[in-house]
Design a protein around this motif. Structure first.
Motif, mmCIF file in Angstrom:
data_model
loop_
_atom_site.group_PDB
_atom_site.id
_atom_site.type_symbol
_atom_site.label_atom_id
_atom_site.label_comp_id
_atom_site.label_asym_id
_atom_site.label_seq_id
_atom_site.Cartn_x
_atom_site.Cartn_y
_atom_site.Cartn_z
ATOM 1 N N ARG A 15 -1.685 7.930 -3.904
ATOM 2 C CA ARG A 15 -1.832 6.790 -4.908
ATOM 3 C C ARG A 15 -1.168 5.726 -4.772
ATOM 4 O O ARG A 15 0.187 5.580 -4.195
ATOM 5 N N PHE A 16 -1.442 4.778 -5.717
ATOM 6 C CA PHE A 16 -0.415 3.318 -5.740
ATOM 7 C C PHE A 16 -0.414 3.292 -6.860
ATOM 8 O O PHE A 16 -1.343 2.674 -7.250
ATOM 9 N N GLY A 17 0.754 3.369 -7.539
ATOM 10 C CA GLY A 17 0.961 3.047 -8.847
ATOM 11 C C GLY A 17 -0.056 4.059 -9.593
ATOM 12 O O GLY A 17 -0.077 4.947 -9.489
ATOM 13 N N ASP A 18 -0.712 3.111 -10.324
ATOM 14 C CA ASP A 18 -1.854 4.036 -11.215
ATOM 15 C C ASP A 18 -3.125 4.255 -10.216
ATOM 16 O O ASP A 18 -3.968 4.805 -10.721
ATOM 17 N N THR A 19 -3.723 3.739 -9.547
ATOM 18 C CA THR A 19 -4.120 3.649 -8.838
ATOM 19 C C THR A 19 -4.567 4.654 -7.072
ATOM 20 O O THR A 19 -3.896 5.185 -6.823
ATOM 21 N N VAL A 20 -5.258 5.358 -8.091
ATOM 22 C CA VAL A 20 -5.422 6.818 -6.553
ATOM 23 C C VAL A 20 -6.324 6.288 -5.919
ATOM 24 O O VAL A 20 -7.717 5.569 -6.021
ATOM 25 N N ALA A 21 -6.380 5.873 -4.477
ATOM 26 C CA ALA A 21 -6.419 5.195 -3.432
ATOM 27 C C ALA A 21 -7.659 6.476 -2.642
ATOM 28 O O ALA A 21 -8.473 5.960 -2.284
ATOM 29 N N LEU A 22 -6.543 7.559 -2.118
ATOM 30 C CA LEU A 22 -7.576 9.247 -1.519
ATOM 31 C C LEU A 22 -7.267 10.106 -2.600
ATOM 32 O O LEU A 22 -6.110 10.037 -2.908
ATOM 33 N N ASP A 31 -9.670 -0.377 13.114
ATOM 34 C CA ASP A 31 -10.269 -1.083 11.407
ATOM 35 C C ASP A 31 -10.735 -2.470 11.775
ATOM 36 O O ASP A 31 -10.410 -3.371 12.386
ATOM 37 N N GLU A 32 -12.019 -2.130 11.588
ATOM 38 C CA GLU A 32 -12.610 -3.438 11.597
ATOM 39 C C GLU A 32 -12.631 -3.484 12.972
ATOM 40 O O GLU A 32 -12.709 -4.945 12.504
ATOM 41 N N PRO A 33 -13.240 -3.608 13.855
ATOM 42 C CA PRO A 33 -12.787 -3.865 14.990
ATOM 43 C C PRO A 33 -13.857 -4.782 14.994
ATOM 44 O O PRO A 33 -13.662 -5.765 16.448
ATOM 45 N N GLY A 87 -17.761 2.674 3.477
ATOM 46 C CA GLY A 87 -17.702 2.460 2.016
ATOM 47 C C GLY A 87 -17.312 1.297 1.759
ATOM 48 O O GLY A 87 -17.232 0.250 2.074
ATOM 49 N N PRO A 88 -18.300 0.767 0.153
ATOM 50 C CA PRO A 88 -17.509 -0.612 -0.104
ATOM 51 C C PRO A 88 -15.861 -0.704 -0.464
ATOM 52 O O PRO A 88 -14.957 -0.410 0.693
ATOM 53 N N SER A 89 -16.062 -2.344 -0.218
ATOM 54 C CA SER A 89 -14.683 -2.670 -0.591
ATOM 55 C C SER A 89 -13.466 -1.413 -1.613
ATOM 56 O O SER A 89 -14.325 -1.552 -2.584
ATOM 57 N N GLY A 90 -12.481 -1.283 -1.225
ATOM 58 C CA GLY A 90 -11.744 -1.287 -2.111
ATOM 59 C C GLY A 90 -11.776 0.643 -2.449
ATOM 60 O O GLY A 90 -10.962 1.162 -3.255
ATOM 61 N N CYS A 91 -12.341 1.022 -1.379
ATOM 62 C CA CYS A 91 -12.788 2.404 -1.579
ATOM 63 C C CYS A 91 -11.798 2.829 -0.535
ATOM 64 O O CYS A 91 -12.007 4.396 -1.030
ATOM 65 N N GLY A 92 -11.181 2.926 -0.295
ATOM 66 C CA GLY A 92 -10.205 3.786 0.613
ATOM 67 C C GLY A 92 -9.813 3.784 2.400
ATOM 68 O O GLY A 92 -9.374 4.784 2.533
ATOM 69 N N LYS A 93 -11.132 3.351 2.529
ATOM 70 C CA LYS A 93 -11.788 3.815 4.128
ATOM 71 C C LYS A 93 -10.165 3.009 4.845
ATOM 72 O O LYS A 93 -9.388 3.911 5.746
ATOM 73 N N THR A 94 -9.364 1.933 4.219
ATOM 74 C CA THR A 94 -8.237 1.782 5.080
ATOM 75 C C THR A 94 -6.552 2.282 5.006
ATOM 76 O O THR A 94 -6.004 2.689 6.329
ATOM 77 N N THR A 95 -6.862 2.932 4.003
ATOM 78 C CA THR A 95 -5.885 3.498 3.186
ATOM 79 C C THR A 95 -5.859 4.677 4.421
ATOM 80 O O THR A 95 -4.992 5.869 4.430
ATOM 81 N N LEU A 96 -6.948 5.515 3.986
ATOM 82 C CA LEU A 96 -7.073 6.483 4.727
ATOM 83 C C LEU A 96 -7.179 6.771 6.607
ATOM 84 O O LEU A 96 -6.194 7.362 6.997
HETATM 85 N N1 LIG Z 1 -0.077 -1.485 -0.808
HETATM 86 C C1 LIG Z 1 -0.682 -1.394 -1.934
HETATM 87 N N2 LIG Z 1 -0.535 -1.407 -3.002
HETATM 88 C C2 LIG Z 1 -1.473 -1.246 -4.185
HETATM 89 N N3 LIG Z 1 -2.647 -0.680 -4.159
HETATM 90 C C3 LIG Z 1 -3.311 -1.075 -2.822
HETATM 91 C C4 LIG Z 1 -2.754 -0.463 -1.672
HETATM 92 N N4 LIG Z 1 -3.414 -0.826 -1.003
HETATM 93 C C5 LIG Z 1 -4.425 -0.292 -1.297
HETATM 94 N N5 LIG Z 1 -4.511 0.368 -2.356
HETATM 95 C C6 LIG Z 1 -5.634 -0.560 -3.535
HETATM 96 O O1 LIG Z 1 -5.600 1.070 -3.188
HETATM 97 C C7 LIG Z 1 -7.521 1.190 -3.280
HETATM 98 C C8 LIG Z 1 -7.985 1.697 -1.446
HETATM 99 O O2 LIG Z 1 -7.662 0.257 -0.566
HETATM 100 P P1 LIG Z 1 -8.555 0.236 0.615
HETATM 101 O O3 LIG Z 1 -7.435 -0.403 1.567
HETATM 102 O O4 LIG Z 1 -7.516 2.183 0.848
HETATM 103 O O5 LIG Z 1 -9.491 0.056 0.618
HETATM 104 P P2 LIG Z 1 -10.751 -0.258 1.403
HETATM 105 O O6 LIG Z 1 -11.728 0.031 1.143
HETATM 106 O O7 LIG Z 1 -10.192 -0.064 2.791
HETATM 107 O O8 LIG Z 1 -11.170 -2.277 1.758
HETATM 108 P P3 LIG Z 1 -11.607 -3.057 2.278
HETATM 109 O O9 LIG Z 1 -12.858 -3.123 2.799
HETATM 110 O O10 LIG Z 1 -11.216 -4.456 1.161
HETATM 111 O O11 LIG Z 1 -10.140 -3.264 2.701
HETATM 112 C C9 LIG Z 1 -7.631 -0.082 -3.962
HETATM 113 O O12 LIG Z 1 -7.548 0.036 -4.881
HETATM 114 C C10 LIG Z 1 -6.101 -1.289 -2.861
HETATM 115 O O13 LIG Z 1 -6.586 -2.010 -4.410
#
Ligand SMILES: Nc1ncnc2c1ncn2[C@@H]1O[C@H](COP(=O)(O)OP(=O)(O)OP(=O)(O)O)[C@@H](O)[C@H]1O
Length: 366
Positions: A14-21, A164-166, A38-47
């Motif tokens: 989680r990031f605050g209220d945002t559930v990333a994974l 990451d997006e190589p 997956g689309p932008s913001g779906c959690g790929k980079t976080t994973l």
């Molecule tokens: N450091 C952070 N602080 C707060 N929220 C974050 C942070 N990093 C990611 N998020 C949120 O977590 C969610 C997943 O983000 P993430 O970067 O993993 O997505 P993504 O699929 O890699 O997107 P993109 O393709 O745009 O890079 C999004 O809602 C993003 O706004």
């Protein structure tokens, strides 16, 4: 020893209220390449960052070769995970030569200077940059810089390669070439790799398995062919551009689609509104009077091996298909449908078995 190079169990972040994974379960065998799509913001980079140790997890576990490297209260540093990483923007050190950049991970591991040389030369020759060791990164093209980043990622023979997006900073031709090179390199070195992309072509070109993420959850993990031909939901079908999605209506004997009615086998069972996927391979051009549907050619792109066509039906909806030949834009054409290749979901996105009636399937595929 674990057969899984990577094993992720019920991962939460989680990031605050945002559930990333939101409860990710994923396992990858040694030698496999996995794309996180997956689309932008779906959690790929976080994973990817949770696997790398660049982010801490809130729940669940990450195991590498059977070793738990992340769990609540447990966090192995990235250096202690023995990974190679490649980033979208190459992340090379501009003040160091190509040689010094590639040698850096070995230096960090305490490998002596004279032992470093053969390994750096090996890695540079693998990426075709044996003659560029003394250059500075700023004197290289984008594709060459990404090859240096790749050499740096593999020089210490990591147990997992993360990318990451190589390819996304490179132009199309270069992207395709480098995708092939990376794929060959991964096979030659029997590497296990995970990479992030939002581009399904990149995922299909490089990966053995593709994991589709939406809203922090895994929607489908499959081989590229399976994902493309048998997407689990209409959203995935749309995301991987598996064909045309149309709304239809099923009753006891058939499917109402646009202004036609396709008879189906009595065993179809389901009644009501459906989302229908018409893959390009299910549609074939024919004479206007012979088709199950009738439409006008409103888009016609020559793409070498085939024409990519857009057809507009009388009610304004459009279909996508490929054809070896086609009349000019504006012409009326018939469209034959191979009902057995259609895919349908009910309003809750549950897959429905469409049973083509033998005579209809035969006429469509004749
Ligand atoms: N450091 C952070 N602080 C707060 N929220 C974050 C942070 N990093 C990611 N998020 C949120 O977590 C969610 C997943 O983000 P993430 O970067 O993993 O997505 P993504 O699929 O890699 O997107 P993109 O393709 O745009 O890079 C999004 O809602 C993003 O706004």
């Amino acid at each position: 020893m674990s057969t899984h190079a990577l094993n992720i169990k019920r991962l939460h972040k989680r990031f605050g209220d945002t559930v990333a994974l939101d409860g990710i379960d994923l396992a990858l065998r040694r030698g496999q390449v996995l794309a996180l799509l997956g689309p932008s913001g779906c959690g790929k980079t976080t994973l990817l960052r949770c696997i790398a140790g660049l982010a801490e997890v809130d729940g669940g576990e990450v195991h590498l070769d059977g070793q738990c490297v992340a769990a609540p209260g447990r966090h192995l540093s990235p250096d202690d995970r023995h990974l190679g990483m490649v980033f979208q923007d190459y992340a090379l050190w501009p003040h160091m030569s190509v040689y010094q950049n590639v040698a850096f991970p070995l230096e960090m591991q305490g490998v002596k200077a004279n032992a470093r040389r053969p390994q750096v030369e090996w890695a540079l020759s693998l990426v075709g940059l044996g003659d560029f060791a003394e250059r500075s990164p700023g004197a290289l093209s984008g594709g060459q810089q990404q090859r240096v980043a790749l050499a740096r990622a593999i020089v210490a023979k990591p147990r997992l390669l993360l990318m990451d997006e190589p390819l996304s900073n490179l132009d199309k031709g270069l992207r395709e070439n480098l995708a092939l090179e990376i794929r060959n390199l991964i096979e030659e070195l029997n590497l296990t790799a995970v990479f992030v992309t939002h581009d399904q072509h990149e995922a299909f070109a490089l990966a053995d398995r593709v994991a589709v993420l939406q809203h922090g959850r895994l929607q489908q993990v499959d081989a590229p062919e399976a994902l493309f031909h048998t997407p689990a939901t209409p959203e995935i079908a749309d995301f991987v551009d598996a064909g045309t999605l149309l709304d239809g209506r099923l009753d006891a004997e058939g499917l109402a689609l646009a202004d036609v009615y396709l008879p189906l086998g009595a065993a179809c069972g389901h009644r009501g509104e459906v989302s229908l996927l018409l893959p390009r391979r299910a549609l074939r051009l024919c004479a206007p009077e012979e088709g199950l549907l009738c439409g006008r050619i409103t888009g016609r792109l020559f793409q070498g091996e085939h024409l990519s066509l857009q057809l507009t039906l009388a009610d304004g909806r459009t279909l996508k298909l490929h054809a070896p030949h086609a009349p000019e834009r504006g012409c009326q054409v018939g469209i034959d449908i191979d009902v057995s290749a259609l895919r349908a979901w009910d309003a809750e996105a549950r897959l429905i078995d469409l049973m083509p009636r033998a005579d209809v399937a035969a006429s469509a595929s004749a």
